[in-house]
Design a protein around this motif. Structure first.
Motif, PDB file in Angstrom:
ATOM      1  N   CYS A   1      -7.208  -7.497 -10.081  1.00  0.00           N
ATOM      2  CA  CYS A   1      -7.491  -6.918  -8.753  1.00  0.00           C
ATOM      3  C   CYS A   1      -8.199  -5.581  -8.867  1.00  0.00           C
ATOM      4  O   CYS A   1      -8.509  -4.963  -7.858  1.00  0.00           O
ATOM      5  CB  CYS A   1      -6.206  -6.671  -7.956  1.00  0.00           C
ATOM      6  SG  CYS A   1      -5.043  -8.007  -7.896  1.00  0.00           S
TER       7      CYS A   1
ATOM      8  N   VAL B   1      -6.795  -2.950 -10.653  1.00  0.00           N
ATOM      9  CA  VAL B   1      -5.817  -1.889 -10.950  1.00  0.00           C
ATOM     10  C   VAL B   1      -6.007  -1.418 -12.389  1.00  0.00           C
ATOM     11  O   VAL B   1      -6.170  -2.231 -13.298  1.00  0.00           O
ATOM     12  CB  VAL B   1      -4.378  -2.409 -10.749  1.00  0.00           C
ATOM     13  CG1 VAL B   1      -3.362  -1.327 -11.121  1.00  0.00           C
ATOM     14  CG2 VAL B   1      -4.174  -2.852  -9.305  1.00  0.00           C
ATOM     15  N   ARG B   2      -6.015  -0.104 -12.577  1.00  0.00           N
ATOM     16  CA  ARG B   2      -6.209   0.471 -13.909  1.00  0.00           C
ATOM     17  C   ARG B   2      -5.123   1.486 -14.214  1.00  0.00           C
ATOM     18  O   ARG B   2      -4.585   2.117 -13.300  1.00  0.00           O
ATOM     19  CB  ARG B   2      -7.566   1.185 -14.000  1.00  0.00           C
ATOM     20  CG  ARG B   2      -8.773   0.280 -13.844  1.00  0.00           C
ATOM     21  CD  ARG B   2      -8.989  -0.589 -15.068  1.00  0.00           C
ATOM     22  NE  ARG B   2     -10.062  -1.560 -14.880  1.00  0.00           N
ATOM     23  CZ  ARG B   2      -9.881  -2.812 -14.466  1.00  0.00           C
ATOM     24  NH1 ARG B   2      -8.660  -3.243 -14.197  1.00  0.00           N
ATOM     25  NH2 ARG B   2     -10.896  -3.637 -14.322  1.00  0.00           N
TER      26      ARG B   2
ATOM     27  N   MET C   1      -4.326   5.191 -12.508  1.00  0.00           N
ATOM     28  CA  MET C   1      -4.758   5.169 -11.110  1.00  0.00           C
ATOM     29  C   MET C   1      -3.606   5.632 -10.211  1.00  0.00           C
ATOM     30  O   MET C   1      -2.442   5.399 -10.531  1.00  0.00           O
ATOM     31  CB  MET C   1      -5.110   3.719 -10.780  1.00  0.00           C
ATOM     32  CG  MET C   1      -5.759   3.478  -9.464  1.00  0.00           C
ATOM     33  SD  MET C   1      -6.153   1.716  -9.360  1.00  0.00           S
ATOM     34  CE  MET C   1      -7.814   1.705  -9.961  1.00  0.00           C
ATOM     35  N   GLY C   2      -3.937   6.270  -9.101  1.00  0.00           N
ATOM     36  CA  GLY C   2      -2.895   6.654  -8.155  1.00  0.00           C
ATOM     37  C   GLY C   2      -2.193   5.418  -7.603  1.00  0.00           C
ATOM     38  O   GLY C   2      -2.823   4.375  -7.397  1.00  0.00           O
TER      39      GLY C   2
ATOM     40  N   GLY D   1      -0.980   4.716  -4.664  1.00  0.00           N
ATOM     41  CA  GLY D   1      -1.418   4.283  -3.335  1.00  0.00           C
ATOM     42  C   GLY D   1      -2.622   3.374  -3.411  1.00  0.00           C
ATOM     43  O   GLY D   1      -2.646   2.289  -2.821  1.00  0.00           O
ATOM     44  N   LEU D   2      -3.602   3.800  -4.175  1.00  0.00           N
ATOM     45  CA  LEU D   2      -4.811   2.993  -4.325  1.00  0.00           C
ATOM     46  C   LEU D   2      -4.482   1.653  -4.980  1.00  0.00           C
ATOM     47  O   LEU D   2      -4.984   0.603  -4.561  1.00  0.00           O
ATOM     48  CB  LEU D   2      -5.830   3.758  -5.173  1.00  0.00           C
ATOM     49  CG  LEU D   2      -7.101   2.978  -5.530  1.00  0.00           C
ATOM     50  CD1 LEU D   2      -7.895   2.626  -4.279  1.00  0.00           C
ATOM     51  CD2 LEU D   2      -7.952   3.747  -6.526  1.00  0.00           C
ATOM     52  N   ALA D   3      -3.640   1.705  -6.006  1.00  0.00           N
ATOM     53  CA  ALA D   3      -3.283   0.475  -6.725  1.00  0.00           C
ATOM     54  C   ALA D   3      -2.660  -0.537  -5.769  1.00  0.00           C
ATOM     55  O   ALA D   3      -2.970  -1.725  -5.814  1.00  0.00           O
ATOM     56  CB  ALA D   3      -2.327   0.808  -7.868  1.00  0.00           C
ATOM     57  N   ARG D   4      -1.791  -0.073  -4.883  1.00  0.00           N
ATOM     58  CA  ARG D   4      -1.146  -0.982  -3.930  1.00  0.00           C
ATOM     59  C   ARG D   4      -2.142  -1.553  -2.927  1.00  0.00           C
ATOM     60  O   ARG D   4      -2.015  -2.704  -2.493  1.00  0.00           O
ATOM     61  CB  ARG D   4      -0.019  -0.251  -3.184  1.00  0.00           C
ATOM     62  CG  ARG D   4       1.340  -0.457  -3.844  1.00  0.00           C
ATOM     63  CD  ARG D   4       2.396   0.440  -3.236  1.00  0.00           C
ATOM     64  NE  ARG D   4       2.540   1.620  -4.065  1.00  0.00           N
ATOM     65  CZ  ARG D   4       3.709   2.051  -4.544  1.00  0.00           C
ATOM     66  NH1 ARG D   4       4.821   1.413  -4.250  1.00  0.00           N
ATOM     67  NH2 ARG D   4       3.770   3.119  -5.298  1.00  0.00           N
ATOM     68  N   ARG D   5      -3.114  -0.731  -2.548  1.00  0.00           N
ATOM     69  CA  ARG D   5      -4.135  -1.239  -1.618  1.00  0.00           C
ATOM     70  C   ARG D   5      -4.977  -2.318  -2.293  1.00  0.00           C
ATOM     71  O   ARG D   5      -5.313  -3.336  -1.691  1.00  0.00           O
ATOM     72  CB  ARG D   5      -5.037  -0.093  -1.155  1.00  0.00           C
ATOM     73  CG  ARG D   5      -4.441   0.722  -0.013  1.00  0.00           C
ATOM     74  CD  ARG D   5      -5.508   1.538   0.725  1.00  0.00           C
ATOM     75  NE  ARG D   5      -6.219   2.476  -0.130  1.00  0.00           N
ATOM     76  CZ  ARG D   5      -5.737   3.663  -0.517  1.00  0.00           C
ATOM     77  NH1 ARG D   5      -4.524   4.027  -0.151  1.00  0.00           N
ATOM     78  NH2 ARG D   5      -6.450   4.458  -1.265  1.00  0.00           N
ATOM     79  N   LEU D   6      -5.334  -2.090  -3.562  1.00  0.00           N
ATOM     80  CA  LEU D   6      -6.150  -3.060  -4.284  1.00  0.00           C
ATOM     81  C   LEU D   6      -5.398  -4.354  -4.534  1.00  0.00           C
ATOM     82  O   LEU D   6      -5.991  -5.426  -4.607  1.00  0.00           O
ATOM     83  CB  LEU D   6      -6.588  -2.473  -5.635  1.00  0.00           C
ATOM     84  CG  LEU D   6      -7.665  -1.395  -5.609  1.00  0.00           C
ATOM     85  CD1 LEU D   6      -7.807  -0.753  -6.987  1.00  0.00           C
ATOM     86  CD2 LEU D   6      -8.995  -1.985  -5.171  1.00  0.00           C
ATOM     87  N   CYS D   7      -4.082  -4.231  -4.675  1.00  0.00           N
ATOM     88  CA  CYS D   7      -3.289  -5.371  -5.120  1.00  0.00           C
ATOM     89  C   CYS D   7      -1.989  -5.427  -4.317  1.00  0.00           C
ATOM     90  O   CYS D   7      -0.916  -5.121  -4.835  1.00  0.00           O
ATOM     91  CB  CYS D   7      -2.994  -5.206  -6.609  1.00  0.00           C
ATOM     92  SG  CYS D   7      -2.576  -6.720  -7.461  1.00  0.00           S
TER      93      CYS D   7
END
Length: 397
Positions: free
Chosen positions: A51, A53-54, A57-58, A60-66
């Motif tokens: 998705c 996720v790296r 990474m923050g 919040g962003l990770a949850r939005r991406l995935c």
DNA sequence: TCTGGGGTCCTAGGACCC
DNA sequence: TCTGGGGTCCTAGGACCC
């Protein structure tokens, strides 16, 4: 200690290490995107990486991406136990193991051929044994040199095995993007890209002088050697740690001098305890600072005599912090860290304390109580009411 | 994308010594 | 008065890696 570079060399690298341990220990997580860590991503399973996720990474962003990802808190003791078990498998394979981090090592299997078969058979068996004995996927790169083995495992990930044959080294290496070279990060890749250089083969066609003038002597020579496949470095066994550090991000919030001192004290406390636990002493104390604009600075002091005493290191760190006060007030502080370097082995104490009190004895007594009852059993008065947060060891990927 | 924590190695200038 | 060359140590910054 080093051994002649006869090769072949294996580079063994656990896949998405923390996340794989979580999937191993909880069957419900298998096949699903898994993110380890809350505020920031410490590790992502390959399903989560798909998705975008790296690591680092923050959250919040990770949850939005995935959105479908399962987020789990880190379990450091489980990871270090898994790492120990994997390194035990490495040790069964060959005594010539150079650990690079919690989840990665070089193995020199030269001279094993008659006993254990070809390098690719050895590598395949290693992968099978890690899977059977520890339950984790691991990728192995096999080549004549450390550098090629490492590049090979990077290309073969995840859960892969790749052998670079002797007569196919340049054919393997030259089509790869420059980012695959060890030591090429964003800055160096950017400089190369502006010159239209995108592949290792293009780097190899440049002269050493040209690379040095573009990238500086160190990086230029390093890249020249790698791109032309000159990597004479042997596998080194028993490398000792050269520095030890601890740091704490502070966010944007203003911190009072008392708060900063409490955080600094906690960092030094934790570090000197680790130092003594490893039987080491340090001479140089470095204060690391990061400011509101994310620029960084360091301030260091080298002591005349090596020490592992909490109070000596703390006093030095406090002086460095006090001297940096104007800088901090101008720029705003977002991270504070302490690093200890010039590490020596802990020499037998020959000098007697002149005043009848031995700071070392006090440290040892405190360490003893902590290791028996947990580190929260004794807390410095200045720390009460402040949470130092968990300590997080090396990231796996 | 408002941003962990723990490491390694290299470079450069200045102090100091011979 | 102006000045050499070489070496080591310390400090600070920077790039990179997992």
């Amino acid at each position: 200690m080093s051994v002649p570079n006869e090769g072949p060399i294996l580079h063994a690298d656990l896949d998405a290490f923390y996340a794989s341990v979580e999937q191993r220990d909880d069957p419900r997580l298998r096949g699903r995107p898994v993110i380890v860590g809350g505020g920031v991503v410490l590790a992502a399973s390959y399903e989560a990486k798909a998705c975008g996720v790296r690591t680092a990474m923050g959250g919040g962003l990770a949850r939005r991406l995935c959105p479908g990802a399962v987020v789990v808190p880190p379990r450091m003791s489980a990871y270090s136990a898994a790492s120990k078990a994997v390194f035990a498998v490495f040790a069964q394979t060959t005594p010539l193991v150079e650990g690079l981090s919690i989840d990665e090592a070089f193995l020199d299997v030269g001279g094993l051929a008659r006993l254990a078969g070809t390098p690719s058979r050895i590598a395949a068996r290693l992968r099978r044994e890690v899977a059977e004995q520890v339950g984790l996927p691991i990728t192995v790169g096999v080549a004549r040199t450390k550098f090629l083995a490492k590049v090979a495992s990077g290309v073969a990930k995840p859960d892969g095995l790749l052998v670079v044959p002797h007569d196919g080294e340049l054919a393997f290496l030259h089509p790869l993007p420059v980012e695959r070279l060890w030591g090429v990060g964003q800055v160096t890749a950017g400089k190369l890209h502006t010159r239209g250089i995108r592949t290792v083969g293009q780097v190899a066609r440049l002269g050493e002088a040209e690379l040095v003038s573009l990238l500086g002597r160190g990086t230029g020579r390093h890249l020249y050697a790698l791109a032309n496949n000159h990597d004479p470095r042997p596998v080194r066994v028993g490398q000792r740690r050269r520095s030890m550090g601890a740091q704490r991000a502070l966010g944007r919030k203003q911190r009072s001098p008392q708060e900063l001192d409490a955080i600094l004290t906690a960092l030094v406390d934790r570090l000197t305890r680790r130092l003594r636990g490893a039987g080491r002493e340090c001479r140089t104390v470095t204060l690391r600072l990061r400011f509101a604009d994310f620029t960084r600075a360091t301030r260091s002091h080298t002591l005349r005599e090596p020490t592992a005493h909490t109070e000596t290191v703390l006093e030095t760190a406090r002086r460095l912090l006090a001297a940096a006060r104007p800088l901090i007030e101008r720029q705003g502080l977002t991270l504070i860290g302490v690093a200890l370097s010039q590490l020596d082995n802990d020499a037998v104490q020959l000098t007697l304390p002149f005043d009848g009190t031995d700071a070392g004895d006090l440290d040892n007594a405190l360490d003893g109580v902590r290791s028996r009852f947990g580190s929260s059993a004794i807390t410095r008065a200045t720390l009460l009411g402040h949470d130092d947060g968990p300590s997080v060891p090396l990231l796996p990927d």
